[in-house]
Design a protein around this motif. Structure first.
Motif, PDB file in Angstrom:
ATOM      1  N   GLU A  17       0.809  -1.223   0.000  1.00  0.00           N
ATOM      2  CA  GLU A  17       0.000   0.000   0.000  1.00  0.00           C
ATOM      3  C   GLU A  17       0.837   1.266   0.000  1.00  0.00           C
ATOM      4  O   GLU A  17       0.424   2.287  -0.487  1.00  0.00           O
ATOM      5  CB  GLU A  17      -0.943   0.001   1.206  1.00  0.00           C
ATOM      6  CG  GLU A  17      -2.057  -0.999   1.039  1.00  0.00           C
ATOM      7  CD  GLU A  17      -3.173  -0.788   2.030  1.00  0.00           C
ATOM      8  OE1 GLU A  17      -4.173  -1.485   1.908  1.00  0.00           O
ATOM      9  OE2 GLU A  17      -3.042   0.085   2.905  1.00  0.00           O
ATOM     10  N   GLY A  18       2.008   1.188   0.577  1.00  0.00           N
ATOM     11  CA  GLY A  18       2.803   2.405   0.691  1.00  0.00           C
ATOM     12  C   GLY A  18       3.693   2.674  -0.525  1.00  0.00           C
ATOM     13  O   GLY A  18       4.446   3.618  -0.524  1.00  0.00           O
ATOM     14  N   ASP A  19       3.563   1.866  -1.525  1.00  0.00           N
ATOM     15  CA  ASP A  19       4.467   1.996  -2.667  1.00  0.00           C
ATOM     16  C   ASP A  19       4.088   3.179  -3.534  1.00  0.00           C
ATOM     17  O   ASP A  19       3.041   3.202  -4.144  1.00  0.00           O
ATOM     18  CB  ASP A  19       4.409   0.705  -3.490  1.00  0.00           C
ATOM     19  CG  ASP A  19       5.376   0.740  -4.652  1.00  0.00           C
ATOM     20  OD1 ASP A  19       5.269  -0.126  -5.501  1.00  0.00           O
ATOM     21  OD2 ASP A  19       6.232   1.647  -4.682  1.00  0.00           O
ATOM     22  N   THR A  20       4.936   4.179  -3.591  1.00  0.00           N
ATOM     23  CA  THR A  20       4.641   5.349  -4.412  1.00  0.00           C
ATOM     24  C   THR A  20       5.312   5.261  -5.764  1.00  0.00           C
ATOM     25  O   THR A  20       5.092   6.089  -6.618  1.00  0.00           O
ATOM     26  CB  THR A  20       5.128   6.634  -3.725  1.00  0.00           C
ATOM     27  OG1 THR A  20       6.538   6.542  -3.559  1.00  0.00           O
ATOM     28  CG2 THR A  20       4.454   6.824  -2.393  1.00  0.00           C
ATOM     29  N   SER A  21       6.155   4.266  -5.956  1.00  0.00           N
ATOM     30  CA  SER A  21       6.920   4.225  -7.189  1.00  0.00           C
ATOM     31  C   SER A  21       6.128   3.507  -8.275  1.00  0.00           C
ATOM     32  O   SER A  21       6.424   2.381  -8.624  1.00  0.00           O
ATOM     33  CB  SER A  21       8.247   3.524  -6.946  1.00  0.00           C
ATOM     34  OG  SER A  21       8.002   2.211  -6.477  1.00  0.00           O
ATOM     35  N   ALA A  22       5.073   4.184  -8.748  1.00  0.00           N
ATOM     36  CA  ALA A  22       4.277   3.622  -9.817  1.00  0.00           C
ATOM     37  C   ALA A  22       5.197   3.352 -11.013  1.00  0.00           C
ATOM     38  O   ALA A  22       5.946   4.213 -11.429  1.00  0.00           O
ATOM     39  CB  ALA A  22       3.175   4.591 -10.212  1.00  0.00           C
ATOM     40  N   SER A  23       5.112   2.167 -11.525  1.00  0.00           N
ATOM     41  CA  SER A  23       6.060   1.820 -12.572  1.00  0.00           C
ATOM     42  C   SER A  23       5.749   2.575 -13.853  1.00  0.00           C
ATOM     43  O   SER A  23       4.607   2.756 -14.218  1.00  0.00           O
ATOM     44  CB  SER A  23       6.015   0.320 -12.827  1.00  0.00           C
ATOM     45  OG  SER A  23       4.834  -0.016 -13.506  1.00  0.00           O
ATOM     46  N   ALA A  39      -3.755   3.297  -0.950  1.00  0.00           N
ATOM     47  CA  ALA A  39      -3.653   4.750  -1.123  1.00  0.00           C
ATOM     48  C   ALA A  39      -3.076   5.156  -2.473  1.00  0.00           C
ATOM     49  O   ALA A  39      -3.217   6.310  -2.885  1.00  0.00           O
ATOM     50  CB  ALA A  39      -2.796   5.343  -0.006  1.00  0.00           C
ATOM     51  N   PHE A  40      -2.404   4.228  -3.144  1.00  0.00           N
ATOM     52  CA  PHE A  40      -1.800   4.547  -4.441  1.00  0.00           C
ATOM     53  C   PHE A  40      -2.254   3.518  -5.468  1.00  0.00           C
ATOM     54  O   PHE A  40      -1.977   2.318  -5.306  1.00  0.00           O
ATOM     55  CB  PHE A  40      -0.271   4.570  -4.333  1.00  0.00           C
ATOM     56  CG  PHE A  40       0.237   5.576  -3.341  1.00  0.00           C
ATOM     57  CD1 PHE A  40       0.453   6.895  -3.718  1.00  0.00           C
ATOM     58  CD2 PHE A  40       0.456   5.216  -2.020  1.00  0.00           C
ATOM     59  CE1 PHE A  40       0.894   7.834  -2.794  1.00  0.00           C
ATOM     60  CE2 PHE A  40       0.909   6.145  -1.083  1.00  0.00           C
ATOM     61  CZ  PHE A  40       1.116   7.458  -1.475  1.00  0.00           C
ATOM     62  N   ALA A  41      -2.926   3.997  -6.508  1.00  0.00           N
ATOM     63  CA  ALA A  41      -3.452   3.085  -7.521  1.00  0.00           C
ATOM     64  C   ALA A  41      -2.297   2.445  -8.284  1.00  0.00           C
ATOM     65  O   ALA A  41      -1.277   3.084  -8.544  1.00  0.00           O
ATOM     66  CB  ALA A  41      -4.371   3.834  -8.474  1.00  0.00           C
ATOM     67  N   VAL A  42      -2.491   1.187  -8.642  1.00  0.00           N
ATOM     68  CA  VAL A  42      -1.451   0.442  -9.357  1.00  0.00           C
ATOM     69  C   VAL A  42      -1.739   0.499 -10.857  1.00  0.00           C
ATOM     70  O   VAL A  42      -2.844   0.162 -11.288  1.00  0.00           O
ATOM     71  CB  VAL A  42      -1.413  -1.027  -8.887  1.00  0.00           C
ATOM     72  CG1 VAL A  42      -0.378  -1.818  -9.661  1.00  0.00           C
ATOM     73  CG2 VAL A  42      -1.138  -1.092  -7.384  1.00  0.00           C
TER      74      VAL A  42
END
Lengths: 213, 228
Positions: free
Chosen positions: B48-54, B208-211
């Motif tokens: 969930e905390g990953d902000t590094s959208a590829s 919190a960050f869409a994939v």
């Protein structure tokens, strides 16, 4: 519903405009002076609206977004303490508030990674937003729709592709929040086929009522 | 005070009262092949905390770029988006004609389908402005067995659509096209969140960050709907 205008009277004056880089540019520059007051943003804001604002421009945009996320986080936090909400709505408020806090953390980190200084959380005043579940939902709709329009407006001005991707990952969540809160209020989740874009000036105007004097 | 609901929204309103039952969603999806394919395609949720959208930008130059069939650069992305919007618009049109939904439920189907048609029209107009040939409307077939299956498929398609736009955002070069894509992306997200809610799924399944989803993932995801 009538409560929407009570919760955010400023919204009535906002003109949603077509996607137009040049008018966004003009408005941003014209509004820059007024914008500093509300957002404590630096003089690089102008650069953010130029063709390529570079990392300094990106920092300003991220700080603009950070202020909005601080407001949203505080809104849901306060709602949890002050508003009498049904269990379903309280669960939404808790979940969405935690996600806004993650946005705050993510943006803060991104600003620091760029060598920028993250703005501090603004002092807030949500008025009578928590007097009933309905006023909470209506104000929530205001904030989430505003977040969507603000990110969508700022997106094309972001220089870094990575930051644009991150902003996209955040705005999608704002849109999902907007839809869920609208649905909980019995309003259309997606009122139009295209979400309106708002300028910094318009967003600033809309959130000013929620900033403590 | 209870959540105000529109009394006309019969089945959908009832479903909406149980907004966060993941279990229900998973039980139901177990029985449908198309939804299963979607879950397989999108099951690798990030933390969930990953902000590094590829970013897909690096992939654009590789030989196996699945977007290449739609054209180069922004045109390829526009035609890829057009293909997805055609699928969505066609799906809702078929649902509206199926007789599975009535009254306010049917109105909701028509409203969402109307948005998708507007997206089709806007993308066609943009391609025309650019003097480019638009991609043809794909021949598609959708499971229309019952209302619940339809809602599951709709949620699947909308979540995939939102992830598809997010996957391309950083690759779009023209700022006007990017702005338009963003204003469509968030509407797909609204549709996805609403439909997730209606089928008892979390409106924010990624946290919190869409994939984002790359083109290959998306095309694999819609493959079950395309006529061979």
């Amino acid at each position: 519903m009538t409560n929407k205008t009570q919760a955010a009277p400023e919204l009535e004056n906002i003109e949603f405009e077509a996607i137009d880089r040049s008018s966004f540019l003009m408005k941003g520059i014209l509004a820059a002076g007024a914008t500093y007051g509300a957002f404590a943003a630096g003089p690089m804001l102008r650069k953010a609206f130029a063709q390529d604002g570079g990392s300094e421009g990106d920092i300003e945009i991220l700080n603009f977004a950070l202020t909005l996320e601080y407001l949203e986080t505080a809104f849901y936090e306060e709602a949890g303490k002050q508003a009498k909400l049904s269990s379903d709505v309280a669960a939404l408020a808790k979940q969405f508030g935690e996600q806004e806090a993650e946005h705050v953390a993510g943006l803060t980190q991104a600003i620091e990674d760029l060598g920028g200084k993250p703005v501090e959380a603004p002092a807030v005043d949500f008025g009578d937003a928590f007097s009933s579940e309905d006023t909470f939902l209506q104000t929530g709709i205001t904030f989430e729709d505003l977040g969507v329009s603000a990110y969508n407006g700022a997106g094309p001005m972001i220089s870094s592709k990575d930051l644009l991707a991150t902003a996209g990952a955040i705005v999608q969540i704002e849109a999902r929040h907007a839809a869920a809160v609208r649905n909980a209020a019995g309003e259309p989740a997606a009122p139009d086929a295209f979400d309106p874009t708002m300028t910094v000036d318009e967003v600033t105007k809309a959130v000013t009522p929620f900033l403590a004097k | 005070m209870t959540v105000p609901t529109n009394p006309e929204r019969n089945a959908i309103a009832r479903a909406a009262r149980d907004p966060f039952s993941r279990r229900k969603f998973l039980v139901l999806t177990g029985g449908t092949g198309a939804a299963g394919a979607f879950l397989a395609a999108c099951g690798d949720d990030d933390d969930e905390g990953d902000t590094s959208a590829s970013s897909t930008t690096e992939d654009m130059d590789t030989g196996g770029d699945p977007l290449a069939q739609f054209g180069e650069g922004d045109v390829g992305i526009l035609n890829y988006a057009l293909t997805l919007e055609y699928l969505e618009a066609g799906f809702y049109a078929a649902v509206a004609e199926s007789g599975l939904f009535k009254g306010a439920d049917l109105e909701l189907v028509k409203t969402i389908g109307g948005h998708e048609q507007e997206h089709v029209d806007a993308l066609l107009a943009t391609l025309k402005d650019l003097g480019e040939e638009p991609a043809p409307e794909p021949e598609a077939e959708f499971p229309l067995d019952d209302a619940e299956t339809v809602l599951m498929t709709a949620a699947e398609v909308e979540n995939l659509g939102a992830a598809a736009y997010l996957g391309q955002a950083a690759a779009i070069e023209n700022p006007d096209i990017l702005a338009a894509a963003l204003s469509i992306h968030s509407v797909e997200a609204r549709h996805a969140a609403l439909l997730n809610t209606l089928i008892g799924e979390d409106p924010t399944p990624d946290g919190a960050f869409a994939v984002p989803a790359d083109a290959q993932t998306v095309l694999d995801g819609v493959q079950p709907f395309l006529k061979a």
